[in-house]
Design an enzyme around this catalytic site. Structure first.
Site, short mmCIF file in Angstrom:
data_model
loop_
_atom_site.label_atom_id
_atom_site.label_comp_id
_atom_site.label_asym_id
_atom_site.label_seq_id
_atom_site.Cartn_x
_atom_site.Cartn_y
_atom_site.Cartn_z
CB SER B 40 -0.91 0.02 1.24
OG SER B 40 -1.80 -1.06 1.21
CD GLU B 61 0.21 0.28 13.56
OE1 GLU B 61 -0.04 -0.04 14.75
OE2 GLU B 61 -0.34 -0.27 12.59
CG PHE B 86 -2.91 2.68 11.28
CD1 PHE B 86 -4.06 2.79 12.07
CD2 PHE B 86 -3.02 1.99 10.08
CE1 PHE B 86 -5.26 2.23 11.67
CE2 PHE B 86 -4.21 1.43 9.67
CZ PHE B 86 -5.34 1.53 10.46
CG HIS B 112 -4.18 4.55 2.12
ND1 HIS B 112 -2.95 4.44 1.53
CD2 HIS B 112 -4.94 3.55 1.62
CE1 HIS B 112 -2.96 3.41 0.68
NE2 HIS B 112 -4.15 2.86 0.71
CG ASP B 120 -10.46 0.47 3.57
OD1 ASP B 120 -11.16 -0.45 3.12
OD2 ASP B 120 -9.21 0.43 3.62
#
Lengths: 261, 319
Positions: B40, B61, B86, B112, B120
């Site tokens: 991604s 993370e 995140f 994103h 999503d």
């Protein structure tokens, strides 16, 4: 130091005095002046439970990172000796800010990775509190370090069984800490933390066990407030300062420290 | 003026991936960490070419940010990659203490971001990240507008010593900036000069603002269009100079109104010479599932919303 500003964390500091003394004077190899943030080809130490800054600062001063006189500025305005360790004021010997718990192990793993990339043969040491292991980030780091064979890392858990609200057993039992680490793939040693010979032999053993494809952790049994009868074994002295009378009593029990704080 | 006949579309995250690969080839101190989103984030090429300098953190993370701080301590230049959500909210305290306060040379690269993540839904569509990150002392905050600018920004931040938050996105988006541009942190880009209104845009909404500027030109309104890719430090001089000329502003960003670029502009103008400002931003709500275009329109971030905001702010200026 703590009495001077009536603020700080004496209990945990006293419990780790032997550990710090042996680590900085018998085990680690480093250059205190000039201090190098990167610490290439030096052993590096990270204090994850930053609230025991009094013993850390005291150790650094005695190891030659800065003058002992500066210890008197602890927690005061314009000091390099912040309540919890910090880099912003440029205090030599500090490589990352800690105090918000659970972060030091990850940083230590990162430094260990950088040493591997640099073909640097020296080690990374990190001290964590036992209560601090309640923070989930530690277990992320514990998993990563084993999976990636970060074997130039020696972690120590200050197992004093106390945290702010009470005993760890009562607050959040750390049952079977050894088997927890072992299940994650770490090599585990036990060590008595308030016996200087035991600490020396424990750290030497840990060094011997390092570089064998898995990280090493020492479960160091200590007594909070060790050496001061009215502080020993109680969580009450986690984060409060002694008054004049208590200071006099504490120092009288440790005559070798008189005039050296 | 940028014309509207742009046919090439690429995702900004691929600009990041291309920039990271180039950095890897030119600077052996650059390392990369990813939290189970290598594809991604378009970090595959770096991982393949430099496996020893790529660290898979897994879905962890907090540890990734801490390890990046450690790698930076050891002299490396770590780039962390995961979704913007995140990269910020989930690890805010780790960034605050281990990276920003500790002055670590960590590049937090976040894909994103915003509504254009699309289907999503709101769990992943962070619209608060610019605000959170710009509040941190020592943190540079960058939100590039297309593939080429993202690639150039990725390369540029490696040369800046200190923590950086680099935010980009998922959808394929028109490519309209110079592929050979020199990216200068903190330097605004005046896309076109004008006299009636200043549109200040960042990220994906720069393209929407170009479309709006064309529509407004057809209606006889002269737009000065400024791309602010560096939210912090803000190019104050460029903004003040433009607003001194036009006397009113529309800000456009894929972010909450609270804490976003628009508030930074308003703060700047208030401290200097106040002027009417209209915001094109999400107004205190979460997003939802949908296509990027549907979401931008529903949440008031479409081309027509910018046009409407310009009419409104000019009326206020003249009122």
């Amino acid at each position: 130091m703590v009495h001077n500003v009536q603020s700080g964390h004496p209990g945990g500091s006293l419990g780790c005095a032997e550990f710090f003394t042996v680590l900085y004077h018998r085990i680690m190899e480093y250059t205190p002046k000039p201090f190098s943030m990167e610490g290439k080809n030096e052993d590096v130490f990270i204090l994850s439970n930053g609230h025991i800054s009094p013993v850390f600062y005291s150790t650094l001063a005695h190891a030659g990172f800065f003058d002992k006189e500066e210890l008197n500025t602890f927690r005061k305005i314009d000091s390099r000796l912040q309540g919890h360790p910090a880099t912003e004021e440029g205090l030599p010997g500090i490589r990352v800010a800690t105090g918000s718990l659970g972060q030091g192990l990850s940083v230590a793993v990162g430094i260990a990775l950088s040493k591997k990339l640099n073909n640097d043969p020296k080690s990374v040491f990190v001290l964590m509190g036992d209560g601090e292991l309640e923070e989930g980030q530690n277990w992320e780091a514990i998993m990563f370090a084993a999976h990636n064979k970060v074997d130039n890392l020696i972690a120590t858990v200050d197992f004093n069984g106390q945290q702010i609200d009470g005993s760890t057993e009562e607050i959040m039992g750390l049952t079977e800490l050894r088997s927890k680490f072992e299940a994650f793939g770490w090599y585990v040693l036990d060590m008595k933390g308030n016996d200087i010979d035991a600490v020396y032999h424990g750290l030497v053993s840990a060094m011997d066990e390092s570089r064998q494809g898995r990280p090493v952790v020492i479960l160091m049994k200590t007594e909070m407030g060790h050496g001061v009868d009215f502080m020993m074994g109680s969580h009450e002295w986690h984060g409060i300062a002694p008054n004049d009378e208590q200071l006099a009593s504490a120092l009288a029990q440790n005559p070798e420290t008189l005039g050296d704080y | 003026m940028v014309t509207l006949d742009i046919t090439e579309k690429k995702d900004t995250r691929s600009g990041f991936g291309a920039g990271l690969l180039e950095l890897g080839r030119n600077n052996s101190e650059v390392v990369a960490l990813c939290a189970d989103l290598t594809g991604s984030l378009k970090m595959d090429a770096f991982k393949k070419e430099f496996p020893e300098r790529f660290f898979q953190a897994g879905i962890a993370e907090a540890n990734m940010i801490g390890m990046a701080a450690g790698l930076a301590t050891g002299g490396k230049i770590p780039f962390t990659g995961t979704f913007a959500n995140f990269s910020t909210g989930r690890v805010y305290d780790q960034i605050r203490q281990s990276v920003a306060y500790s002055e670590k040379n960590v590049k937090i690269c976040a894909s994103h971001a915003g509504l254009t993540l699309g289907e999503d839904g709101a769990t992943h569509q962070i619209l608060e990240d610019l605000g959170m990150m710009k509040m941190l002392p020592n943190m540079v905050v960058i939100n590039p507008c297309d593939y080429n600018q993202t690639k150039a920004a990725t390369i540029a931040i490696a040369a800046h010593h200190g923590p950086v938050y680099l935010r980009f996105g998922r959808p394929k988006w028109p490519v309209f900036t110079d592929p050979n541009q020199k990216f200068e942190i903190g330097k605004a880009w005046t896309i076109q000069e004008g006299t009636d209104v200043t549109i200040i845009a960042t990220g994906h909404l720069v393209w929407k603002s170009i479309e709006a500027a064309h529509a407004l030109a057809a209606a006889g309104i002269s737009v000065e269009l400024i791309n602010i890719h560096t939210i912090k430090p803000l190019d104050e001089e460029a903004v003040l100079r433009s607003v001194a000329k036009t006397g009113c502003v529309v800000t456009a960003e894929e972010h909450q109104r609270n804490g976003g670029l628009g508030e930074s502009i308003c703060g700047l103008l208030s401290r200097n010479k106040p002027a009417p400002v209209e915001f094109v931003a999400v107004n205190d709500s979460f997003g939802e599932s949908g296509t990027p275009e549907e979401l931008l329109d529903k949440y008031g971030l479409g081309t027509q919303n910018i046009v409407d905001a310009v009419h409104k702010v000019i009326a206020r200026k003249n009122g």
